[in-house]
Design a protein around this motif. Structure first.
Motif: not given
Length: 134
Positions: A112-134
């Motif tokens: 697709t032109g993305d750096r990795t095949c895992f850039d476009a559809d993140v299902l869960l970001a870092d669950a321990t970061s403060p922004s994950a609670d928002q």
């Protein structure tokens, strides 16, 4: 297409060393997953499929060769796009059913032109970061 070699099916006779071939645990269609990882950052780039011949070509040419399940042919990463994977190391996992290919990726790894095949559809970001609670 340039860089693609047609073959009737994966796992036809190959030049893969018999001692390596004997260890591989393949899927029913003769393939093993191959994870491509950027050698210096650890970034997971993509997942492709290899049969014995694709692994042999990867080990002997220094360029990642995969088996395209949809096109039913080999393809050398970057031969048509210019986004080459230069092989730095190849390791077999503990179960001998997956290979990890550490590469130096030139350009995008994803079709697709993305750096990795895992850039476009993140299902869960870092669950321990403060922004994950928002």
């Amino acid at each position: 297409m340039v860089g693609m070699t047609s073959t009737p099916s994966p796992s036809t006779p190959s030049g893969l060393a018999p001692q390596i071939a004997a260890r591989l645990k393949r899927s029913p269609d003769g393939l093993i997953p191959a994870i491509a990882q950027q050698y210096d950052t650890g970034e997971v780039l993509m997942l492709g499929w290899m049969d014995d011949e694709a692994l042999h070509r990867t080990l002997t040419t220094g360029r990642c060769t995969y088996w395209s399940r949809s096109r039913r042919e080999y393809w050398v990463k970057g031969d048509t796009s210019g986004h080459v994977q230069h092989v730095k190391s190849v390791a077999l996992d503990c179960d001998a059913d997956t290979v990890l290919v550490k590469v130096d990726q030139v350009g995008a790894a994803c079709h697709t032109g993305d750096r990795t095949c895992f850039d476009a559809d993140v299902l869960l970001a870092d669950a321990t970061s403060p922004s994950a609670d928002q």
